[in-house]
Write a protein that holds these residues in place. Structure first.
Motif, mmCIF file in Angstrom:
data_model
loop_
_atom_site.group_PDB
_atom_site.id
_atom_site.type_symbol
_atom_site.label_atom_id
_atom_site.label_comp_id
_atom_site.label_asym_id
_atom_site.label_seq_id
_atom_site.Cartn_x
_atom_site.Cartn_y
_atom_site.Cartn_z
ATOM 1 N N GLU A 1 0.850 -1.188 0.000
ATOM 2 C CA GLU A 1 0.000 0.000 0.000
ATOM 3 C C GLU A 1 0.883 1.233 0.000
ATOM 4 O O GLU A 1 1.472 1.590 1.017
ATOM 5 N N ILE A 2 0.974 1.884 -1.147
ATOM 6 C CA ILE A 2 1.942 2.981 -1.263
ATOM 7 C C ILE A 2 1.344 4.270 -1.804
ATOM 8 O O ILE A 2 1.989 5.323 -1.727
ATOM 9 N N GLU A 3 0.113 4.242 -2.331
ATOM 10 C CA GLU A 3 -0.434 5.444 -2.956
ATOM 11 C C GLU A 3 -1.950 5.328 -3.040
ATOM 12 O O GLU A 3 -2.516 4.235 -2.950
ATOM 13 N N LEU B 1 -3.387 8.258 3.033
ATOM 14 C CA LEU B 1 -3.176 8.266 1.588
ATOM 15 C C LEU B 1 -3.722 9.547 0.967
ATOM 16 O O LEU B 1 -3.122 10.109 0.043
ATOM 17 N N GLN C 1 8.969 -1.234 -0.196
ATOM 18 C CA GLN C 1 7.747 -0.449 -0.029
ATOM 19 C C GLN C 1 8.051 0.998 0.343
ATOM 20 O O GLN C 1 7.417 1.921 -0.178
ATOM 21 N N MET C 2 9.010 1.223 1.223
ATOM 22 C CA MET C 2 9.304 2.582 1.650
ATOM 23 C C MET C 2 9.844 3.414 0.488
ATOM 24 O O MET C 2 9.497 4.596 0.343
ATOM 25 N N TYR D 1 9.157 2.972 -2.724
ATOM 26 C CA TYR D 1 8.005 3.273 -3.590
ATOM 27 C C TYR D 1 7.120 4.340 -2.959
ATOM 28 O O TYR D 1 6.600 5.224 -3.655
ATOM 29 N N TYR D 2 6.965 4.277 -1.646
ATOM 30 C CA TYR D 2 6.113 5.237 -0.940
ATOM 31 C C TYR D 2 6.675 6.649 -1.057
ATOM 32 O O TYR D 2 5.942 7.616 -1.310
ATOM 33 N N GLU D 3 7.995 6.792 -0.884
ATOM 34 C CA GLU D 3 8.619 8.110 -0.986
ATOM 35 C C GLU D 3 8.496 8.662 -2.397
ATOM 36 O O GLU D 3 8.267 9.865 -2.593
#
Length: 443
Positions: free
Chosen positions: A11-13, A43, A103-104, A106-108
């Motif tokens: 869950e990134i966006e 989000l 994940q981190m 991609y999240y950034e």
């Protein structure tokens, strides 16, 4: 239709979903779009856009009316994400691989794109659910694993307290009663209002006349029999969606995909799958007292008892055949469907013409201040907006579109009113002295 859950790993966006009904046999779209999202507050905060949200845009339940029920009707689910640098395959890769280790990172990256490009979206995935598949579960304890085909296996279906079997005759009697009720419907906010005999993705409330009953085929018999037994809610859980292909976006492409899928070889061998959890609850609405419901013009229908509750939206039906029903309320809506754009002849000397965004406005004059707030907003935003953008395809000069723009037309139009289309190149990467939007042209 109640939209209960949407989950992607990692869950990134934020993700945004649209539902609509299509009739495969008639090759027509038979409902307007229902926009919703289940994004968490975390989000939503990634988006660099105003946080104002009208309650009508927070709806997670929709009522679809189907005047001509058929086993060839499909609920189409489309998923969009925020525009980023990279094509559709790049966007889907972290989810296909379920790469939680990175994940981190991609999240950034997603935070940067959301803050800079938050108002531009791009297609991500889609799925289709046939009504026939859902209704067969009313008669069976087995699970559906591929919602697009009655015989395939790609998602699971849970049944909740299904009613006992009733006869086909009762089904038709129910349909006729529903039709009679729909004729009494009034949508004026000043009068008592009756909820149309309507149906969620899995069921319908109206039928063929009794004169056609003897000619109903075996498949149709089974379909209406299941529909008659559809008395209590069922829950459908999808476990995957198809990755969106850049060259298969419009409705005609969708019907070709459905046609290919209905006969071997299966569609799954041609398109990549994205693991996902999407949960719906389907129920057939026959009651006249659905609370907190909005009609297609977003007018409140009685009883509307709770100002803070998420409303239920009635979706306008686009019947494939003419229905002779008296008009009981004023409606002046324009539905706009851009199909394709071709900038392939534009040379590089004219500047970048690749990530093309189309902004649509209804103008009452030549200046920007004359843009009218009459375009229906999407989920988690304003109810009516002055402009809307179509989804952007990365590095594509000839994009196709599937989007629907719904406009509330003014009662009085004059020579100053016009639709304005603005074509812009979107710079996905920040560059010094380069704006996000670079105008290409207008019409």
């Amino acid at each position: 239709v109640k939209c209960l859950e949407f989950k992607l790993e990692p869950e990134i966006e934020p993700m945004f979903l649209t539902l609509a009904l299509y009739d495969f046999k008639e090759r027509k779209k038979i409902s307007e779009n229902f926009h919703y999202d289940l994004n968490s507050d975390t989000l939503k905060q990634m988006l660099n856009i105003p946080s104002c949200q009208d309650v009508s845009t927070l709806s997670r339940s929709a009522i679809f009316q189907i005047s001509f029920p058929s086993p060839d009707i499909y609920l189409i689910i489309r998923i969009e994400k925020i525009l980023q640098q990279g094509d559709l395959s790049d966007c889907a890769e972290p989810y296909i691989k379920q790469d939680t280790k990175n994940q981190m990172r991609y999240y950034e990256q997603a935070i940067q794109y959301c803050q800079r490009l938050g108002k531009y979206r791009t297609p991500f995935g889609w799925q289709a659910i046939s009504l026939q598949s859902i209704l067969r579960e009313v008669e069976s304890e087995s699970s559906i694993n591929e919602p697009m085909s009655p015989t395939s296996k790609a998602s699971s279906l849970e049944r909740k307290n299904l009613g006992a079997t009733t006869g086909l005759r009762n089904a038709y009697e129910s349909f006729r009663r529903s039709r009679d009720e729909s004729l009494t419907r009034k949508t004026s906010v000043k009068e008592d209002k009756l909820i149309n005999s309507s149906m969620t993705q899995g069921a319908s409330n109206s039928s063929s006349s009794s004169a056609t009953m003897p000619n109903v085929s075996t498949v149709q018999d089974e379909f209406f029999q299941s529909l008659a037994n559809f008395e209590k809610p069922i829950t459908l859980v999808l476990k995957n969606v198809y990755k969106q292909e850049a060259d298969r976006l419009n409705d005609e492409d969708l019907f070709k995909l459905l046609s290919d899928y209905r006969k071997p070889p299966t569609l799954a061998k041609k398109l990549k799958m994205i693991p996902v959890v999407i949960k719906f609850e389907f129920s057939q609405i026959l009651s006249q007292d659905v609370e907190c419901c909005l009609d297609p013009d977003l007018y409140r229908l009685k009883p509307y008892t709770d100002e803070t509750r998420r409303p239920i939206k009635e979706m306008l039906e686009f019947s494939p055949r003419e229905i002779f029903v008296p008009y009981t309320s004023y409606r002046n809506l324009l539905y706009l469907y851009p199909l394709q754009l071709n900038f392939s002849n534009v040379t590089r000397s004219s500047g970048n013409v690749r990530n093309i965004a189309i902004k649509i406005q209804l103008m009452a004059g030549e200046e920007e201040i004359f843009a009218l707030p009459v375009i229906f907003g999407r989920s988690s935003g304003l109810e009516l907006v002055r402009e809307t953008y179509l989804p952007v395809l990365y590095h594509t000069k000839t994009p196709s579109f599937y989007d629907e723009v719904k406009i509330r037309l003014p009662a009085l139009l004059d020579e100053n009113h016009h639709l304005l289309f603005t074509f812009c190149h979107i710079s996905c990467q920040p560059k010094e002295n380069q704006p996000i939007e670079t105008p290409i042209g207008y019409t």
